[in-house]
Write a protein that holds these residues in place. Structure first.
Motif, PDB file in Angstrom:
ATOM      1  N   ILE A   1       0.720  -0.883   0.118  1.00  0.00           N
ATOM      2  CA  ILE A   1      -0.387  -0.411  -0.164  1.00  0.00           C
ATOM      3  C   ILE A   1       0.961   1.428   0.380  1.00  0.00           C
ATOM      4  O   ILE A   1       1.266   1.097   1.171  1.00  0.00           O
ATOM      5  N   ASP A   2       0.848   2.143  -0.916  1.00  0.00           N
ATOM      6  CA  ASP A   2       1.517   2.920  -1.131  1.00  0.00           C
ATOM      7  C   ASP A   2       0.654   4.278  -0.300  1.00  0.00           C
ATOM      8  O   ASP A   2       0.773   5.139  -1.197  1.00  0.00           O
ATOM      9  N   LEU A   3       1.118   4.526   0.867  1.00  0.00           N
ATOM     10  CA  LEU A   3       0.458   5.636   1.209  1.00  0.00           C
ATOM     11  C   LEU A   3       1.510   7.114   0.574  1.00  0.00           C
ATOM     12  O   LEU A   3       0.303   7.924  -0.018  1.00  0.00           O
ATOM     13  N   ASN A   4       2.256   7.145   0.721  1.00  0.00           N
ATOM     14  CA  ASN A   4       2.862   8.534  -0.221  1.00  0.00           C
ATOM     15  C   ASN A   4       3.116   8.190  -1.405  1.00  0.00           C
ATOM     16  O   ASN A   4       3.322   9.706  -1.900  1.00  0.00           O
ATOM     17  N   ASN A   5       2.395   7.565  -2.516  1.00  0.00           N
ATOM     18  CA  ASN A   5       3.222   7.411  -3.706  1.00  0.00           C
ATOM     19  C   ASN A   5       3.610   7.363  -3.839  1.00  0.00           C
ATOM     20  O   ASN A   5       3.866   8.283  -5.237  1.00  0.00           O
ATOM     21  N   ASN A   6       5.121   7.486  -3.866  1.00  0.00           N
ATOM     22  CA  ASN A   6       6.536   7.554  -4.159  1.00  0.00           C
ATOM     23  C   ASN A   6       6.963   6.535  -5.107  1.00  0.00           C
ATOM     24  O   ASN A   6       8.330   6.560  -5.365  1.00  0.00           O
ATOM     25  N   ASP A   7       5.778   5.050  -5.629  1.00  0.00           N
ATOM     26  CA  ASP A   7       6.244   4.223  -6.144  1.00  0.00           C
ATOM     27  C   ASP A   7       7.828   3.341  -5.230  1.00  0.00           C
ATOM     28  O   ASP A   7       8.255   2.660  -5.555  1.00  0.00           O
ATOM     29  N   ALA A   8       7.588   3.297  -3.745  1.00  0.00           N
ATOM     30  CA  ALA A   8       8.981   3.029  -3.594  1.00  0.00           C
ATOM     31  C   ALA A   8       8.327   1.959  -2.095  1.00  0.00           C
ATOM     32  O   ALA A   8       6.988   2.914  -1.468  1.00  0.00           O
ATOM     33  N   VAL A   9       8.550   1.331  -1.400  1.00  0.00           N
ATOM     34  CA  VAL A   9       8.292   0.774   0.150  1.00  0.00           C
ATOM     35  C   VAL A   9       8.810   1.066   1.328  1.00  0.00           C
ATOM     36  O   VAL A   9      10.280   1.608   1.279  1.00  0.00           O
ATOM     37  N   ASP A  10       7.608   2.323   1.993  1.00  0.00           N
ATOM     38  CA  ASP A  10       8.311   2.979   2.930  1.00  0.00           C
ATOM     39  C   ASP A  10       8.217   2.103   4.124  1.00  0.00           C
ATOM     40  O   ASP A  10       7.739   1.274   3.952  1.00  0.00           O
ATOM     41  N   ALA A  11       8.865   2.190   5.513  1.00  0.00           N
ATOM     42  CA  ALA A  11       8.580   0.976   6.423  1.00  0.00           C
ATOM     43  C   ALA A  11       7.439   1.312   6.726  1.00  0.00           C
ATOM     44  O   ALA A  11       7.142   0.571   7.454  1.00  0.00           O
ATOM     45  N   ASN A  12       6.574   1.904   6.942  1.00  0.00           N
ATOM     46  CA  ASN A  12       5.398   2.007   7.285  1.00  0.00           C
ATOM     47  C   ASN A  12       4.201   1.944   6.543  1.00  0.00           C
ATOM     48  O   ASN A  12       2.445   2.102   6.823  1.00  0.00           O
ATOM     49  N   GLU A  13       4.911   1.072   5.376  1.00  0.00           N
ATOM     50  CA  GLU A  13       3.838   0.976   4.742  1.00  0.00           C
ATOM     51  C   GLU A  13       3.262  -0.493   4.617  1.00  0.00           C
ATOM     52  O   GLU A  13       4.646  -1.501   4.237  1.00  0.00           O
ATOM     53  N   LEU A  14       1.952  -0.846   4.797  1.00  0.00           N
ATOM     54  CA  LEU A  14       1.352  -2.249   4.568  1.00  0.00           C
ATOM     55  C   LEU A  14       2.198  -3.133   3.258  1.00  0.00           C
ATOM     56  O   LEU A  14       1.812  -2.445   2.221  1.00  0.00           O
ATOM     57  N   ARG A  15       2.968  -4.619   3.580  1.00  0.00           N
ATOM     58  CA  ARG A  15       2.723  -5.332   1.971  1.00  0.00           C
ATOM     59  C   ARG A  15       2.246  -7.223   2.617  1.00  0.00           C
ATOM     60  O   ARG A  15       2.491  -6.668   3.772  1.00  0.00           O
ATOM     61  N   THR A  16       2.478  -7.709   1.462  1.00  0.00           N
ATOM     62  CA  THR A  16       2.737  -8.731   1.452  1.00  0.00           C
ATOM     63  C   THR A  16       2.733  -9.482  -0.014  1.00  0.00           C
ATOM     64  O   THR A  16       2.596  -9.087  -0.445  1.00  0.00           O
ATOM     65  N   PRO A  17       3.697 -11.149   0.409  1.00  0.00           N
ATOM     66  CA  PRO A  17       3.824 -11.657  -0.482  1.00  0.00           C
ATOM     67  C   PRO A  17       2.578 -12.544  -1.170  1.00  0.00           C
ATOM     68  O   PRO A  17       1.618 -12.623  -0.076  1.00  0.00           O
ATOM     69  N   VAL A  18       2.458 -12.266  -2.320  1.00  0.00           N
ATOM     70  CA  VAL A  18       1.464 -13.704  -3.106  1.00  0.00           C
ATOM     71  C   VAL A  18       1.944 -14.354  -4.269  1.00  0.00           C
ATOM     72  O   VAL A  18       3.002 -14.346  -4.279  1.00  0.00           O
ATOM     73  N   SER A  19       1.446 -15.585  -4.204  1.00  0.00           N
ATOM     74  CA  SER A  19       1.679 -16.449  -5.042  1.00  0.00           C
ATOM     75  C   SER A  19       0.288 -16.966  -5.780  1.00  0.00           C
ATOM     76  O   SER A  19      -1.104 -17.422  -5.254  1.00  0.00           O
TER      77      SER A  19
END
Length: 925
Positions: A201-219
């Protein structure tokens, strides 16, 4: 929950330099936060350690996790620092559903499908997620947005995200998580391979993963083109005329059995012999599953099919069954509401009425039957279904305010359904209705029982002038059941001046009855009448005084007797037993006429010997009774029918207005038609029969009431025999006692049982209860059309031989006993000789011992020496004699045991002989 890996550690003050790392290091130490110089040399100012326990417990490479009490900012800062250092981020399973982004469900994704498949994600409740923020990254959660494609996989987000309505979450906690869906198009090489990537979830829309942004692997493992389709369930049952009655699930799968998707140009066409509806294409089966509905206006087993169309035309198809049962047509006289107390009556109620059920009744049974509960009326409803809907705002059915039940009627058109409403109180209501019942919903109202009506035990009484008339009145509630206290009744007398007025109020007894003794103050013949007032209780002042219940009339005569009625002569001629249960022929009943009795007085007619009384226009056996009461008309006349069930003399007794008279009539079989009444057969035969002899078996034919049926032809009684015997002669027809004999010849060498069976044909044989060969005949028991007898077969020659063998065995046993007894006598003699020898030597030994003692005492050494030598010889001989005695004793014991055995053999042989002789005697008797 997040975690990190310790890079290096000794003690806090000796942590090695890691200047490329900035942020927080999570440690098991005290809950203080250490940072900057406090950490020791080699660390930059941005370095900090969160400690929860002794830092000495830290090990290089250990995993440390922040607890739920640690601020998320600290955890994500540490993760960010480690990620920059190239250390993998590891998602913990603990509490992931409410603190992180997780994959909730992956729907089927067809390889190369531009429309994509659905992936559902779960996020902490309240997290703001917009479509533009959901982006794809590499599977190791590093890199920048859209950096996830490789030569073996291409993933693309298509369309916009769809948020799940609050409270409708399917996969996570409705109170802790929210859900949203993403359409992802995946292309793998080859088809069936697994694409690995991640979503953040790119909260600040900077196209990079920041420490406070949620993420998860997907298969995602891709599915292939449709290769099979399944329609489930395989079979369902419904009733005719219900639109879209049953839903079927349609699932499409690829060649490996994985659920897959349809794409543009692919679809399924619903069809079959049922009426099937539903759209099955790429839009309705985006998750590989669709639905069709089926119904039929006609009964029978119908098919529900789905067949591939377009690019998969005719190559993929499947089918299921829809079993359709015709709906019954139920009239009021084919229905009953069965409870312990209700007001439903098919003769007085129609569907759509309001009926009452007593409030204490739990279960309510809906009973469906043939007209008057007899066949064949209503047979058109055989094996059909009744769909009954119950509905209420007051009570519940299985926890629901509305339920529809189904009842499949049996081969006789009968069936029932019982429901147990909850929440029943007085005044509560529910309705029931069915397409099978014309007239709209019927209302059932729960009510308390109340005194509803009252009537006297007679309409006319005859009493001697100046005498006392006992009047017993019965009170019933609205359900027709007796009801007692606190209800009260009162009689109002009129028409005879001396007696006019109201009686006192009498409280009704527990049996629903109240008794009045009405004294006559008049002095001459005359008539009075009375009406009845009914009161709810002692506090009810008015009751129904303005509209009293009908009472009766009292006729006062000089002798207290009514009219001297006459009976017609019914003794001439005879009637036949009513074996067809319908007295519609002149030979089946006698009409008894009563004339000249007391006008409107009751008359009781009683019969015996199985006869029955029918009143009015009734002709059915089921309507008859051994005693019935009628009311004579205004001229004192009346009539009834008398029918018989048992042959013989019937006495008819009539009582009215104090007078009693009798008549007799005769019930007799009609020899010309009696065979048609044959319904039951019983077989009698010998318990045992002799081999080579002829055994006789007797079949007795009776009608429905046990009367013997003469004149039944032998061809209507089929005999069979199993075992060592053959059917021989059979009589041609049953005699006056309904009996017919069949003989069986047993084979000469027969030595096993035989079973003889008789089966009735024609007549009423084989009829079910309440019917004659399928026609209604209520009141009859089921026919016994077959019976059998098993006889023991005895062989006299074998039994005589058994006696001879037993006699020979006894003689042999007795001879062997005699030999054994002789051997015992010889052994006993030898024992006596041995015993005598031992006794003699024992005496010699004692004498020599005394002589030796004397020689020693006198000092005579020579004599002592000679005596001692003799004593030794005697002792030696005594020992040998004792051995002989032991052997002789053993021989006697052995001989005695043999004698006992031989005696047992003789006893057994005697018993065997007695048994053989008894068997022979029994067989010959």
């Amino acid at each position: 929950m997040t975690s990190a890996t310790v890079i290096a550690w000794q003690k806090v003050k000796n942590i090695k330099a890691a200047t490329q790392v900035t942020g927080s290091l999570l440690c098991r130490s005290s809950r203080q936060v250490l940072s900057g110089p406090a950490l020791g040399p080699g660390l930059g100012a941005g370095w900090s350690v969160l400690c929860r326990a002794s830092p000495n417990n830290l090990q290089k490479g250990s995993i440390f996790m922040n607890s739920s009490g640690i601020k998320r900012g600290l955890a994500t800062t540490a993760v960010s620092a480690l990620a920059v250092a190239g250390i993998p981020f590891i998602a913990s399973s603990a509490s992931a559903s409410d603190t992180a982004l997780t994959v909730a469900n992956v729907g089927p994704v067809r390889d190369g499908n531009a429309d994509g498949g659905t992936v559902v994600f779960s996020v902490p409740q309240g997290a703001t997620v917009n479509d533009a923020q959901v982006k794809l990254i590499r599977s190791d959660l590093t890199g920048v947005a859209d950096n996830q494609n490789t030569p073996s996989q291409t993933i693309d987000k298509v369309g916009t995200i769809t948020k799940t309505a609050e409270g409708s979450e399917k996969y996570g906690s409705k109170t802790a998580t929210d859900e949203f869906s993403v359409q992802l198009a995946v292309d793998t090489a080859p088809t069936g391979a697994t694409a690995e990537f991640a979503v953040f979830i790119d909260l600040n829309n900077n196209d990079a993963v920041d420490a406070n942004e949620l993420r998860t692997p997907v298969s995602i493992t891709t599915a292939g083109a449709p290769a099979a389709v399944e329609v489930s369930p395989d079979s369902q049952t419904t009733a005719t005329g219900i639109a879209n009655a049953k839903d079927y699930t349609v699932t499409v799968k690829d060649s490996s059995g994985k659920v897959t998707q349809l794409v543009a140009g692919e679809s399924f066409t619903p069809g079959g012999t049922a009426t099937v509806s539903g759209t099955l294409d790429e839009t309705t089966m985006a998750d590989g599953v669709g639905t069709v509905s089926a119904y039929s206006a006609t009964d029978g087993t119908k098919t529900v099919t789905v067949t591939g169309a377009g690019a998969i035309a005719n190559t993929v198809k499947d089918s299921a069954d829809l079993i359709v049962i015709a709906q019954a047509d139920i009239d009021e006289d084919e229905f009953d509401l069965v409870t312990g107390a209700d007001t439903w009556g098919s003769a007085t109620n129609s569907f759509g009425d309001t009926v009452q059920v007593r409030v204490d009744q739990g279960a309510v049974t809906f009973e469906f039957m043939s007209k008057d509960n007899v066949l064949p009326a209503g047979a058109d409803d055989a094996n059909k279904v009744v769909l009954l809907t119950v509905k209420s705002a007051d009570v519940k059915f299985g926890g629901k305010a509305e339920q529809t039940y189904s009842v499949v009627l049996d081969a006789d058109g009968k069936g029932s359904l019982t429901v147990n409403p909850t929440g029943v109180v007085a005044g509560a209501e529910f309705t029931f209705e069915s397409p099978s019942m014309a007239g709209g919903p019927t209302t059932v109202e729960y009510a308390r029982a109340e005194a509803d009506s009252v009537k006297p035990d007679a309409s006319v009484y005859v009493t001697k002038v100046g005498g006392t008339t006992q009047v017993v009145v019965s009170v019933v509630d609205q359900f027709g059941n007796p009801i007692g206290s606190p209800a009260q009744v009162q009689l109002v007398r009129s028409g005879r001046a001396a007696n006019a007025g109201s009686t006192g109020r009498v409280t009704v007894g527990a049996d629903g009855k109240a008794t009045f003794n009405l004294a006559d103050a008049g002095t001459s013949a005359g008539t009075e009448s009375f009406s009845i007032n009914l009161f709810a209780d002692q506090f009810d002042g008015a009751g129904n005084a303005g509209n009293p219940f009908a009472g009766g009339t009292i006729n006062y005569t000089a002798d207290g007797l009514g009219g001297d009625f006459a009976l017609n002569d019914v003794s001439t001629g005879t009637i036949v037993p009513l074996t067809d249960t319908d007295a519609n022929a002149a030979a089946e009943f006698k009409t008894l006429d009563i004339t000249g009795g007391t006008a409107n007085a009751p008359a009781t007619i009683s019969v015996d010997n199985g006869a029955l009384v029918l009143t009015g226009t009734d002709t059915a056996l089921s309507k008859g009774a051994a005693s019935k009461q009628i009311t004579l008309d205004g001229a004192g006349d009346g009539s009834v029918k008398i029918v018989g069930t048992t042959t013989g003399l019937v006495t008819v007794t009539v009582t009215s207005a104090g007078r009693t008279k009798t008549e007799t009539l005769t019930v007799k079989q009609d020899a010309t038609t009696v065979a048609a009444t044959a319904r039951n057969v019983e077989l009698e035969g010998p318990e045992s029969a002799e081999a080579g002899d002829v055994a006789t078996y007797t079949a007795t034919v009776t009608d429905a009431f046990g009367n013997p049926v003469p004149g039944v032809a032998a061809g209507d009684l089929t005999f069979t025999v199993s075992g060592p015997g053959n059917l021989q002669n059979k009589e041609t027809v049953t005699d006056a006692d309904g009996e017919l004999e069949q003989t069986v010849l047993l084979t000469d060498n027969a030595n096993s049982d035989i079973t003889v069976t008789v089966t009735g044909q024609n007549g009423q044989f084989g009829s079910k209860a309440d019917e004659i060969n399928g026609a209604a005949a209520k009141g009859l028991t089921a026919s016994q059309k077959t019976d059998s007898v098993t006889s023991d077969v005895v062989n006299i020659e074998e039994l005589e031989q058994a006696v001879e063998d037993a006699e020979e065995a006894l003689a042999e046993a007795q001879a062997e006993l005699a030999v054994a007894q002789g051997n015992l006598d010889v052994a006993a003699a030898e024992l006596a000789v041995a015993q005598a020898n031992v006794d003699s030597l024992t005496a010699k030994k004692q004498a020599l011992r005394q002589k030796l003692n004397k020689a020693k005492a006198k000092g005579n050494k020579q004599k002592a020496k000679t005596t001692r030598k003799k004593l030794r010889n005697v002792k030696r001989n005594l020992r040998a004699a004792q051995d002989d005695l032991t052997i002789a004793t053993t021989k006697v014991d052995a001989a005695q045991r043999i004698v006992e055995i031989r005696e047992g053999d003789v006893a057994d042989a005697e018993a065997d002989l007695a048994e053989a002789e008894q068997n022979l005697e029994d067989a010959q008797s």
